[in-house]
Design an enzyme around this catalytic site. Structure first.
Site, PDB file in Angstrom:
ATOM      1  CE  LYS A   1      -4.368   1.170   0.185  1.00 35.34           C
ATOM      2  NZ  LYS A   1      -5.460   0.534  -0.546  1.00 35.34           N
ATOM      3  N   GLY A  37     -25.054   3.327   0.675  1.00 32.45           N
ATOM      4  CA  GLY A  37     -23.926   3.996   0.000  1.00 32.45           C
ATOM      5  C   GLY A  37     -24.101   3.885  -1.505  1.00 32.45           C
ATOM      6  N   GLY A  51     -22.417   5.366  -4.032  1.00 29.63           N
ATOM      7  CA  GLY A  51     -21.282   6.010  -4.693  1.00 29.63           C
ATOM      8  C   GLY A  51     -20.927   5.299  -5.985  1.00 29.63           C
ATOM      9  CG  HIS A  52     -17.199   6.227  -7.955  1.00 28.76           C
ATOM     10  ND1 HIS A  52     -16.685   7.039  -6.978  1.00 28.76           N
ATOM     11  CD2 HIS A  52     -17.191   6.954  -9.087  1.00 28.76           C
ATOM     12  CE1 HIS A  52     -16.386   8.203  -7.496  1.00 28.76           C
ATOM     13  NE2 HIS A  52     -16.683   8.190  -8.780  1.00 28.76           N
ATOM     14  CB  VAL A  53     -18.766   0.298  -5.652  1.00 25.24           C
ATOM     15  CG1 VAL A  53     -19.074  -1.186  -5.757  1.00 25.24           C
ATOM     16  CG2 VAL A  53     -17.289   0.548  -5.943  1.00 25.24           C
TER      17      VAL A  53
HETATM   18  P1  NAD Z   1     -17.537   6.528  -3.166  1.00 20.45           P
HETATM   19  O1  NAD Z   1     -16.850   7.567  -2.353  1.00 20.45           O
HETATM   20  O2  NAD Z   1     -17.776   6.760  -4.602  1.00 20.45           O
HETATM   21  O3  NAD Z   1     -18.990   6.221  -2.519  1.00 20.45           O
HETATM   22  C1  NAD Z   1     -19.244   6.140  -1.164  1.00 20.45           C
HETATM   23  C2  NAD Z   1     -20.686   6.592  -0.952  1.00 20.45           C
HETATM   24  O4  NAD Z   1     -21.048   6.328   0.400  1.00 20.45           O
HETATM   25  C3  NAD Z   1     -20.894   8.091  -1.180  1.00 20.45           C
HETATM   26  O5  NAD Z   1     -22.043   8.294  -1.976  1.00 20.45           O
HETATM   27  C4  NAD Z   1     -21.082   8.644   0.243  1.00 20.45           C
HETATM   28  O6  NAD Z   1     -21.932   9.793   0.286  1.00 20.45           O
HETATM   29  C5  NAD Z   1     -21.715   7.462   0.935  1.00 20.45           C
HETATM   30  N1  NAD Z   1     -21.544   7.427   2.382  1.00 20.45           N
HETATM   31  C6  NAD Z   1     -20.500   7.826   3.143  1.00 20.45           C
HETATM   32  N2  NAD Z   1     -20.741   7.602   4.444  1.00 20.45           N
HETATM   33  C7  NAD Z   1     -21.961   7.023   4.506  1.00 20.45           C
HETATM   34  C8  NAD Z   1     -22.754   6.524   5.579  1.00 20.45           C
HETATM   35  N3  NAD Z   1     -22.336   6.583   6.851  1.00 20.45           N
HETATM   36  N4  NAD Z   1     -23.952   5.983   5.274  1.00 20.45           N
HETATM   37  C9  NAD Z   1     -24.389   5.914   3.986  1.00 20.45           C
HETATM   38  N5  NAD Z   1     -23.683   6.368   2.943  1.00 20.45           N
HETATM   39  C10 NAD Z   1     -22.482   6.915   3.198  1.00 20.45           C
HETATM   40  O7  NAD Z   1     -16.731   5.177  -2.902  1.00 20.45           O
HETATM   41  P2  NAD Z   1     -16.746   3.843  -3.769  1.00 20.45           P
HETATM   42  O8  NAD Z   1     -15.610   3.862  -4.717  1.00 20.45           O
HETATM   43  O9  NAD Z   1     -18.129   3.581  -4.261  1.00 20.45           O
HETATM   44  O10 NAD Z   1     -16.372   2.766  -2.648  1.00 20.45           O
HETATM   45  C11 NAD Z   1     -17.329   2.357  -1.673  1.00 20.45           C
HETATM   46  C12 NAD Z   1     -16.687   1.375  -0.701  1.00 20.45           C
HETATM   47  O11 NAD Z   1     -16.194   0.250  -1.409  1.00 20.45           O
HETATM   48  C13 NAD Z   1     -15.485   1.920   0.079  1.00 20.45           C
HETATM   49  O12 NAD Z   1     -15.466   1.320   1.354  1.00 20.45           O
HETATM   50  C14 NAD Z   1     -14.300   1.436  -0.730  1.00 20.45           C
HETATM   51  O13 NAD Z   1     -13.133   1.324   0.055  1.00 20.45           O
HETATM   52  C15 NAD Z   1     -14.799   0.075  -1.154  1.00 20.45           C
HETATM   53  N6  NAD Z   1     -14.161  -0.446  -2.383  1.00 20.45           N
HETATM   54  C16 NAD Z   1     -14.240   0.260  -3.536  1.00 20.45           C
HETATM   55  C17 NAD Z   1     -13.637  -0.251  -4.682  1.00 20.45           C
HETATM   56  C18 NAD Z   1     -13.727   0.476  -6.003  1.00 20.45           C
HETATM   57  O14 NAD Z   1     -13.484  -0.148  -7.048  1.00 20.45           O
HETATM   58  N7  NAD Z   1     -14.092   1.751  -6.023  1.00 20.45           N
HETATM   59  C19 NAD Z   1     -12.950  -1.473  -4.638  1.00 20.45           C
HETATM   60  C20 NAD Z   1     -12.906  -2.186  -3.422  1.00 20.45           C
HETATM   61  C21 NAD Z   1     -13.524  -1.650  -2.290  1.00 20.45           C
END
Ligand code: NAD
Length: 324
Positions: A53, A157, A159-161
């Site tokens: 990391k 949540g 977000g992106h995923v």
């Molecule tokens: P992101 O920042 O795009 O989305 C996160 C979303 O969660 C946002 O819309 C935010 O407003 C919301 N959020 C934050 N706190 C919250 C809460 N307490 N309750 C409800 N919603 C809340 O992130 P992402 O890329 O979608 O990743 C989401 C999770 O998946 C993270 O934990 C990340 O580490 C994990 N992850 C992501 C990837 C990837 O490919 N992006 C890969 C492996 C793991």
């Protein structure tokens, strides 16, 4: 800083996090903890990669000018380059594929470059595809069928995923509940025909599947007794406040897909890029392999009389002792 936890199965891979830390000690603890988690994630996914990391530690309240940000990325790139391929970096919280292009100008040891540069691009669609596979296998095991037709799924949540997981589940016929702390995500929920709730309500909703797709630590000893879901599978990293929560879930009869297995789609996608001549179809096929890994973990957990978490860690440890 860069932490390399293991190169037993191949070069260590892990994103570069740009984040504010109170002091250096806090940043060191974070980079060490995250590097170790990457070892288990890569081994459980059977990738020829180890765990590492990167962290670019900012002082709280500092906003970098674009010149200083670029300078920080170039310094980080020098560190990566000195490690001569034992560590491969990628994007993470606070960095983007554009930042990876800056790092690539110094060192070849970078994954997750943009598609325009021959890389694998945004990992989120692949992470979401892997989470869908995890949801289906977990339903198959716990509820008798992998089909999501008519199943109630709560996504916390968007977000992106999470928004992509929601779309995939909607397409598969699920009835959705969606929650986010960002009220702007209500429009995303509406477009998917999902019922909007607060994150606290969604966590405790009576559903077939709870899919935590926001931040870590959502499942703790206070929340677990109040859960009304039958399965849990989501993208968030470190969903359990501590490992003992896996036993609490087990005791309540809730089947939990270990997060580092369910959310490995992004790293699997980067692994395909690192093989050379990135092909999205090959990446999708590999990501779907998460289903087979999870079936094995559930079989092992059943035959060993243990939790999926213990079975997943055991599988990773076994794979760490044999070369990829
Ligand atoms: P992101 O920042 O795009 O989305 C996160 C979303 O969660 C946002 O819309 C935010 O407003 C919301 N959020 C934050 N706190 C919250 C809460 N307490 N309750 C409800 N919603 C809340 O992130 P992402 O890329 O979608 O990743 C989401 C999770 O998946 C993270 O934990 C990340 O580490 C994990 N992850 C992501 C990837 C990837 O490919 N992006 C890969 C492996 C793991």
């Amino acid at each position: 800083m860069v932490a390399i936890h293991s190169t037993a199965r191949g070069p260590s891979l892990g994103g570069c996090r740009m984040w504010s830390y109170e002091d250096e000690g806090e940043a060191v603890r974070d980079v060490l903890r995250l590097a170790r988690a990457m070892t288990f994630k890569a081994a459980a996914a059977d990738l020829p990669l180890g765990g590492g990391k990167g962290v670019i530690a900012l002082r709280p309240g500092t906003a970098l000018t674009s010149a200083r940000r670029r300078a920080a990325l170039l310094d980080f790139a020098d560190t990566v380059d000195q490690l001569d391929g034992r560590y491969i970096t990628a994007e993470d919280v606070g960095t983007s594929s554009r930042d990876m292009t800056v790092i690539r100008s110094v060192t070849p040891h970078v994954g997750g470059l943009s598609r325009a540069r021959g890389g694998s691009g945004d990992p989120s669609p692949y992470t979401a595809l892997g989470v869908l596979a995890a949801i289906e296998v977990t339903c198959e095991r716990q509820l008798g069928t992998a089909s999501l037709q008519g199943r109630r799924v709560a996504i916390v949540g968007l977000g992106h995923v999470g928004s992509r997981v929601a779309r995939l589940c909607a397409r598969a016929g699920a009835r959705l509940i969606a929650a986010d702390i960002d009220p702007a995500k209500r429009d995303v929920a509406r477009a998917l025909g999902a019922r909007w709730m607060t994150p606290a309500q969604a966590l405790e909703a009576e559903v077939d599947v709870l899919s935590p797709c926001a931040l870590g630590g959502v499942l703790d000893s206070e929340v677990v007794p109040r859960l009304r879901c039958r399965t849990i599978a989501g993208a968030a990293n470190n969903q359990l406040a501590h490992d003992g929560v896996a036993d609490l879930l087990d005791a309540r009869g809730i089947l939990w897909a270990p997060d580092f297995v369910a959310n490995a789609g992004g790293i699997v996608n980067i692994a395909v890029e690192l093989e050379g001549r990135y092909d999205p179809r090959r990446a999708r096929a590999r990501v779907r392999g998460i289903a087979g890994t999870l079936r094995q973990i559930y079989d092992d957990a059943e035959s060993m009389g243990t939790t999926p978490l213990t079975a997943a860690l055991e599988l990773a440890r076994r794979r760490l002792t044999k070369p990829a």
